[in-house]
Design a protein around this motif. Structure first.
Motif, PDB file in Angstrom:
ATOM      1  N   VAL A  97     -73.668 -18.237 -23.943  1.00  0.00           N
ATOM      2  CA  VAL A  97     -73.497 -17.295 -22.860  1.00  0.00           C
ATOM      3  C   VAL A  97     -72.922 -15.988 -23.373  1.00  0.00           C
ATOM      4  N   GLY A  98     -72.509 -15.973 -24.621  1.00  0.00           N
ATOM      5  CA  GLY A  98     -71.896 -14.781 -25.183  1.00  0.00           C
ATOM      6  C   GLY A  98     -72.812 -13.592 -25.259  1.00  0.00           C
ATOM      7  N   PHE A  99     -74.113 -13.783 -25.047  1.00  0.00           N
ATOM      8  CA  PHE A  99     -75.044 -12.668 -25.129  1.00  0.00           C
ATOM      9  C   PHE A  99     -74.975 -11.757 -23.916  1.00  0.00           C
ATOM     10  N   ILE A 100     -74.014 -11.965 -23.043  1.00  0.00           N
ATOM     11  CA  ILE A 100     -73.903 -11.146 -21.831  1.00  0.00           C
ATOM     12  C   ILE A 100     -73.747  -9.662 -22.173  1.00  0.00           C
ATOM     13  N   GLN A 101     -73.202  -9.339 -23.362  1.00  0.00           N
ATOM     14  CA  GLN A 101     -73.038  -7.940 -23.743  1.00  0.00           C
ATOM     15  C   GLN A 101     -74.385  -7.244 -23.893  1.00  0.00           C
ATOM     16  N   LYS A 102     -75.444  -7.991 -24.202  1.00  0.00           N
ATOM     17  CA  LYS A 102     -76.752  -7.395 -24.448  1.00  0.00           C
ATOM     18  C   LYS A 102     -77.651  -7.400 -23.208  1.00  0.00           C
ATOM     19  N   LEU A 103     -77.166  -7.948 -22.115  1.00  0.00           N
ATOM     20  CA  LEU A 103     -77.979  -8.008 -20.904  1.00  0.00           C
ATOM     21  C   LEU A 103     -78.142  -6.615 -20.305  1.00  0.00           C
ATOM     22  N   PRO A 104     -79.318  -6.340 -19.731  1.00  0.00           N
ATOM     23  CA  PRO A 104     -79.460  -5.086 -18.991  1.00  0.00           C
ATOM     24  C   PRO A 104     -78.443  -5.062 -17.851  1.00  0.00           C
ATOM     25  N   THR A 105     -77.919  -3.894 -17.568  1.00  0.00           N
ATOM     26  CA  THR A 105     -76.858  -3.725 -16.572  1.00  0.00           C
ATOM     27  C   THR A 105     -77.198  -4.369 -15.231  1.00  0.00           C
ATOM     28  N   LYS A 106     -78.455  -4.295 -14.819  1.00  0.00           N
ATOM     29  CA  LYS A 106     -78.856  -4.841 -13.522  1.00  0.00           C
ATOM     30  C   LYS A 106     -78.795  -6.365 -13.482  1.00  0.00           C
ATOM     31  N   LEU A 107     -78.851  -7.026 -14.643  1.00  0.00           N
ATOM     32  CA  LEU A 107     -78.836  -8.488 -14.673  1.00  0.00           C
ATOM     33  C   LEU A 107     -77.428  -9.081 -14.738  1.00  0.00           C
ATOM     34  N   VAL A 108     -76.446  -8.283 -15.128  1.00  0.00           N
ATOM     35  CA  VAL A 108     -75.082  -8.794 -15.297  1.00  0.00           C
ATOM     36  C   VAL A 108     -74.543  -9.416 -14.007  1.00  0.00           C
ATOM     37  N   PRO A 109     -74.688  -8.777 -12.816  1.00  0.00           N
ATOM     38  CA  PRO A 109     -74.177  -9.419 -11.592  1.00  0.00           C
ATOM     39  C   PRO A 109     -74.822 -10.777 -11.316  1.00  0.00           C
ATOM     40  N   ALA A 110     -76.120 -10.895 -11.561  1.00  0.00           N
ATOM     41  CA  ALA A 110     -76.796 -12.174 -11.339  1.00  0.00           C
ATOM     42  C   ALA A 110     -76.278 -13.225 -12.309  1.00  0.00           C
ATOM     43  N   PHE A 111     -76.054 -12.813 -13.542  1.00  0.00           N
ATOM     44  CA  PHE A 111     -75.544 -13.739 -14.540  1.00  0.00           C
ATOM     45  C   PHE A 111     -74.129 -14.180 -14.179  1.00  0.00           C
ATOM     46  N   ARG A 112     -73.310 -13.259 -13.700  1.00  0.00           N
ATOM     47  CA  ARG A 112     -71.954 -13.591 -13.257  1.00  0.00           C
ATOM     48  C   ARG A 112     -72.011 -14.577 -12.096  1.00  0.00           C
ATOM     49  N   ALA A 113     -72.965 -14.393 -11.202  1.00  0.00           N
ATOM     50  CA  ALA A 113     -73.100 -15.306 -10.060  1.00  0.00           C
ATOM     51  C   ALA A 113     -73.365 -16.720 -10.550  1.00  0.00           C
ATOM     52  N   THR A 114     -74.160 -16.846 -11.591  1.00  0.00           N
ATOM     53  CA  THR A 114     -74.417 -18.163 -12.177  1.00  0.00           C
ATOM     54  C   THR A 114     -73.121 -18.740 -12.738  1.00  0.00           C
TER      55      THR A 114
ATOM     56  N   PRO B 206     -72.129 -13.701 -36.627  1.00  0.00           N
ATOM     57  CA  PRO B 206     -71.066 -12.735 -36.933  1.00  0.00           C
ATOM     58  C   PRO B 206     -70.370 -12.229 -35.667  1.00  0.00           C
ATOM     59  N   LEU B 207     -70.988 -12.444 -34.513  1.00  0.00           N
ATOM     60  CA  LEU B 207     -70.409 -12.009 -33.239  1.00  0.00           C
ATOM     61  C   LEU B 207     -69.722 -13.142 -32.483  1.00  0.00           C
ATOM     62  N   ALA B 208     -69.498 -14.260 -33.138  1.00  0.00           N
ATOM     63  CA  ALA B 208     -68.954 -15.440 -32.458  1.00  0.00           C
ATOM     64  C   ALA B 208     -67.641 -15.140 -31.734  1.00  0.00           C
ATOM     65  N   LYS B 209     -66.717 -14.444 -32.379  1.00  0.00           N
ATOM     66  CA  LYS B 209     -65.434 -14.153 -31.721  1.00  0.00           C
ATOM     67  C   LYS B 209     -65.630 -13.312 -30.466  1.00  0.00           C
ATOM     68  N   GLN B 210     -66.486 -12.303 -30.549  1.00  0.00           N
ATOM     69  CA  GLN B 210     -66.750 -11.445 -29.390  1.00  0.00           C
ATOM     70  C   GLN B 210     -67.402 -12.246 -28.270  1.00  0.00           C
ATOM     71  N   GLN B 211     -68.320 -13.121 -28.634  1.00  0.00           N
ATOM     72  CA  GLN B 211     -69.007 -13.922 -27.630  1.00  0.00           C
ATOM     73  C   GLN B 211     -68.045 -14.883 -26.941  1.00  0.00           C
ATOM     74  N   VAL B 212     -67.178 -15.516 -27.715  1.00  0.00           N
ATOM     75  CA  VAL B 212     -66.178 -16.419 -27.135  1.00  0.00           C
ATOM     76  C   VAL B 212     -65.269 -15.634 -26.197  1.00  0.00           C
ATOM     77  N   TRP B 213     -64.801 -14.468 -26.643  1.00  0.00           N
ATOM     78  CA  TRP B 213     -63.912 -13.655 -25.816  1.00  0.00           C
ATOM     79  C   TRP B 213     -64.604 -13.269 -24.504  1.00  0.00           C
ATOM     80  N   SER B 214     -65.866 -12.861 -24.583  1.00  0.00           N
ATOM     81  CA  SER B 214     -66.594 -12.441 -23.372  1.00  0.00           C
ATOM     82  C   SER B 214     -66.668 -13.555 -22.343  1.00  0.00           C
ATOM     83  N   VAL B 215     -67.045 -14.742 -22.788  1.00  0.00           N
ATOM     84  CA  VAL B 215     -67.165 -15.867 -21.859  1.00  0.00           C
ATOM     85  C   VAL B 215     -65.795 -16.257 -21.314  1.00  0.00           C
ATOM     86  N   GLN B 216     -64.791 -16.320 -22.179  1.00  0.00           N
ATOM     87  CA  GLN B 216     -63.459 -16.690 -21.713  1.00  0.00           C
ATOM     88  C   GLN B 216     -62.895 -15.642 -20.766  1.00  0.00           C
ATOM     89  N   ASN B 217     -63.221 -14.391 -20.996  1.00  0.00           N
ATOM     90  CA  ASN B 217     -62.754 -13.343 -20.095  1.00  0.00           C
ATOM     91  C   ASN B 217     -63.384 -13.502 -18.711  1.00  0.00           C
TER      92      ASN B 217
END
Length: 135
Positions: free
Chosen positions: A1-18, A37-48
């Motif tokens: 789920v850490g790939f949320i940083q790369k989602l188009p802005t319009k999809l982020v609310p739908a992804f958050r709803a999930t 190499p982005l594992a820490k950032q991805q973990v932080w994003s999901v945990q946040n």
């Protein structure tokens, strides 16, 4: 789920709803590509997001997957401590290292999931009158 940083802005609310389903979950199984190499950032994003959803009390198991690939890159297995304390307000209850493609660590993961579910189970004693059996 850490790939949320790369989602188009319009999809982020739908992804958050999930992800809001986390609020009703018995356990969160957070699987991360430990070799990324982005594992820490991805973990932080999901945990946040989990923290923002006020679901920090939901037991979380952090699964560091692709340990085989990590081993090839770093000549050692991933250290759970490196990714366990990425977010200040949220720490997974358990961390398990796996290599799913090879079937490594999956038995341990199942044992940890079972342990978490049993910890949250509640025991109840019920008395059902014999007369209620006709209903």
């Amino acid at each position: 789920v850490g790939f949320i940083q790369k989602l188009p802005t319009k999809l982020v609310p739908a992804f958050r709803a999930t992800l809001e389903e986390v609020e009703d979950a018995d356990v969160v199984l957070h699987v991360v590509d430990a070799a990324s190499p982005l594992a820490k950032q991805q973990v932080w994003s999901v945990q946040n997001i989990i923290h923002e959803l006020n679901a920090s009390s939901t037991p979380q198991i952090l699964v560091l997957n692709k340990a085989d690939k990590y081993l090839e890159l770093h000549n050692r297995l991933p250290d759970p401590a490196e990714l366990n304390k990425v977010h200040d307000a949220l720490t997974p209850r358990y961390t398990v290292v796996t290599a799913a493609r090879l079937g490594k660590g999956l038995r341990k993961l199942m044992q940890v999931v079972e342990r978490v579910l049993l910890e949250s189970a509640s025991k109840a004693t019920l008395l059902i009158p014999y007369s209620a059996g006709d209903a």
